[in-house]
Scaffold this active site. Structure first.
Site, PDB file in Angstrom:
ATOM      1  NE  ARG A 147      -1.942   2.149   3.348  1.00 26.83           N
ATOM      2  CZ  ARG A 147      -2.509   2.574   4.398  1.00 26.83           C
ATOM      3  NH1 ARG A 147      -3.620   2.268   4.912  1.00 26.83           N
ATOM      4  NH2 ARG A 147      -1.818   3.222   5.113  1.00 26.83           N
ATOM      5  CE1 TYR A 159      -5.039   6.087   8.065  1.00 20.18           C
ATOM      6  CE2 TYR A 159      -4.882   5.703   5.556  1.00 20.18           C
ATOM      7  CZ  TYR A 159      -4.823   5.346   6.934  1.00 20.18           C
ATOM      8  OH  TYR A 159      -4.792   4.026   7.257  1.00 20.18           O
ATOM      9  CG  ASP A 210      -6.907   3.623   3.472  1.00 21.57           C
ATOM     10  OD1 ASP A 210      -8.170   3.888   3.075  1.00 21.57           O
ATOM     11  OD2 ASP A 210      -6.556   3.202   4.663  1.00 21.57           O
ATOM     12  CG  HIS A 212      -8.617   6.711   6.347  1.00 21.90           C
ATOM     13  ND1 HIS A 212      -8.835   7.499   7.397  1.00 21.90           N
ATOM     14  CD2 HIS A 212      -8.178   5.404   6.723  1.00 21.90           C
ATOM     15  CE1 HIS A 212      -8.539   6.593   8.529  1.00 21.90           C
ATOM     16  NE2 HIS A 212      -8.303   5.477   7.920  1.00 21.90           N
ATOM     17  CD  GLU A 236      -7.865   0.232   3.212  1.00 21.06           C
ATOM     18  OE1 GLU A 236      -8.122   0.400   4.368  1.00 21.06           O
ATOM     19  OE2 GLU A 236      -6.846   0.012   2.832  1.00 21.06           O
ATOM     20  CD  GLU A 262      -9.826   0.747   8.328  1.00 22.84           C
ATOM     21  OE1 GLU A 262      -9.363   1.589   8.806  1.00 22.84           O
ATOM     22  OE2 GLU A 262      -9.179   0.198   7.151  1.00 22.84           O
ATOM     23  NE  ARG A 283      -8.843  -3.511   3.814  1.00 27.44           N
ATOM     24  CZ  ARG A 283      -8.676  -2.796   4.997  1.00 27.44           C
ATOM     25  NH1 ARG A 283      -8.953  -1.743   5.551  1.00 27.44           N
ATOM     26  NH2 ARG A 283      -7.420  -3.267   5.805  1.00 27.44           N
ATOM     27  CD  GLU A 339      -3.978  -2.806   7.135  1.00 27.78           C
ATOM     28  OE1 GLU A 339      -3.553  -1.557   7.096  1.00 27.78           O
ATOM     29  OE2 GLU A 339      -5.363  -3.164   7.477  1.00 27.78           O
ATOM     30  CD1 TRP A 402      -7.558  12.115  10.643  1.00 26.66           C
ATOM     31  CD2 TRP A 402      -8.059   9.805  10.921  1.00 26.66           C
ATOM     32  NE1 TRP A 402      -6.434  11.661  10.387  1.00 26.66           N
ATOM     33  CE2 TRP A 402      -6.624  10.190  10.809  1.00 26.66           C
ATOM     34  CE3 TRP A 402      -8.320   8.734  11.240  1.00 26.66           C
ATOM     35  CZ2 TRP A 402      -5.514   9.113  11.141  1.00 26.66           C
ATOM     36  CZ3 TRP A 402      -7.519   7.820  11.384  1.00 26.66           C
ATOM     37  CH2 TRP A 402      -6.101   8.007  11.404  1.00 26.66           C
TER      38      TRP A 402
END
Length: 402
Positions: A147, A159, A210, A212, A236, A262, A283, A339, A402
């Site tokens: 990643r 991030y 990602d 995020h 992601e 996630e 995820r 991951e 975030w």
């Protein structure tokens, strides 16, 4: 066999972890991870005050019934605190099963579907050149999937990029810090990043990125389309998934694979995403989604729609969860990738484990149960310290994801 006791261990070898230990009248115990980044004590209280008393005297082999009891019994269902607590219980019970039957947990889930578990690491840099150096470093360590995140010109932080030298750890001691964000510079920067990565390293590496949750669906569609020439393994969390239909917009505009989940804690969080084939990878984690019992059902449901797993595995989950994830990944048929953020040496010492990394893959080991333990004397040397994830504001001051 009966459950005789249960208690929560709170330790902070660099970051906070919540570990549930369930003991039985035959001297066998199991461990479960209940860590919820920034809300750890809420899970500890939920377990100690509300769950553990309900477990005493029960047969630890009755994982399905106990899971349903903890999920349906309280009436108030789901949510990250509840599901992390249930996940810790379920994980510990499967650990007990494996130890009692003298076999690794993956054998209880159907046995091995693969020899090794493909994992991806995190590479980052304050700018694109620094990110390329970190990609080279992780490639030399043997990773086949990486990643990649980089800093963005004009933004003080973003991030996935550490503020200083050393490893990236988003949780910070004390009250939440505030980051700044602006979407347009990010959208211009990321395609340039991956053009440089492919130019430097060719097509052999699996590359991931990602977002995020920071983009709107149409912004994510634009990014996915612009990244198509670089053949990413996935992007992601491109947009918040509370509105599952938002992923339809992204899917209709790009062939870049999509991964999300996630922060999910139930199959229902992903129900429409999966059955409409709006995503390619789910995820969810064994801790936050309730343990092996529901995650096996989630994987089976996803397999019907050609969706694979890509379980979250950052350092906000303890080695207990990493061990559990590797058993799950080894057994299920529709595994995609796992991951892997290596824990600190201090954390590894507190949680001695059998799993290991080699040539881009991880292996759970063949010890009975999960193959991970807790050094309680060492854990006691690392008391809990308040820590939070940052919050994020746009440059004009608007609070954003975030």
């Amino acid at each position: 066999m009966k459950i005789t006791n249960g208690y929560v261990n709170i330790t902070s070898p660099g970051r906070n972890f919540i570990t549930l230990k369930i003991e039985t009248d035959e001297g066998i115990y199991g461990l479960g991870d209940g860590t919820l980044n920034g809300r750890e004590l809420a899970v500890a209280s939920y377990l100690t005050d509300h769950v553990i008393p309900c477990l005493i005297g029960r047969d630890p082999f009755q994982t399905e019934d106990i899971w349903q009891y903890l999920y349906r019994g309280p009436y108030w269902r789901r949510g990250p605190v509840t599901m992390s607590a249930i996940g810790a219980v379920d994980m510990a019970l499967w650990d007990i099963k494996g130890k009692a039957l003298n076999t690794p947990v993956y054998n209880l889930l159907g046995g091995k579907s693969r020899d090794g578990v493909l994992v991806y690491c995190h590479a980052f840099g304050k700018d694109i050149d620094a990110a390329l150096e970190d990609v080279a470093h992780h490639k030399n360590l043997g990773y086949r999937a990486i990643r990649v995140q980089s800093g963005i010109a004009g933004l003080k932080s973003t991030y996935g990029v550490a503020k200083g030298p050393g490893r990236y750890e988003p949780a910070e001691r004390g009250l939440p810090s505030e980051y700044e964000w602006e979407t347009e510079p990010y959208l211009r920067s990321v395609p340039k990043l991956f053009a440089r990565v492919r130019e430097a390293f060719g097509e052999d590496l699996y590359l991931l990125h990602d977002c995020h949750h920071r983009l709107t669906p149409i912004e994510a569609a634009r990014l996915g389309k612009e990244l198509e020439p670089f053949h990413l393994f996935w992007i992601e969390d491109p947009t918040p998934a509370e509105l599952q239909e938002g992923f339809r917009t992204i899917r209709e505009h790009t062939t870049t694979p999509l991964a999300v989940g996630e922060v999910f804690n139930s199959l229902w969080d992903a129900h429409d995403l999966i059955r409409n084939q709006w995503i390619d990878y789910i995820r969810a984690t064994l801790t936050h989604a309730g343990g092996f019992t529901p995650m096996k059902k989630l994987a089976d449901f996803a397999e019907l729609y050609h969706v694979k797993t890509g379980c979250h595995g950052a350092t906000d989950l303890s080695p207990v969860c990493m061990a559990a994830a590797l058993h799950f990944d080894t057994a299920i048929h529709n595994f995609g990738i796992q991951e892997h953020m290596p824990h600190t040496d201090e954390t590894d010492a507190v949680f001695p484990h059998q799993y290991y990394f080699k040539d881009g893959y991880m292996y759970p080991g063949d010890a009975p149960g999960l193959g991970v333990d807790l050094d309680e004397a060492l854990a006691a040397k690392y008391p809990y310290q308040r820590a939070y994830l940052p919050v994020n504001r746009k440059i004009d001051g608007t609070l954003t994801d975030w």
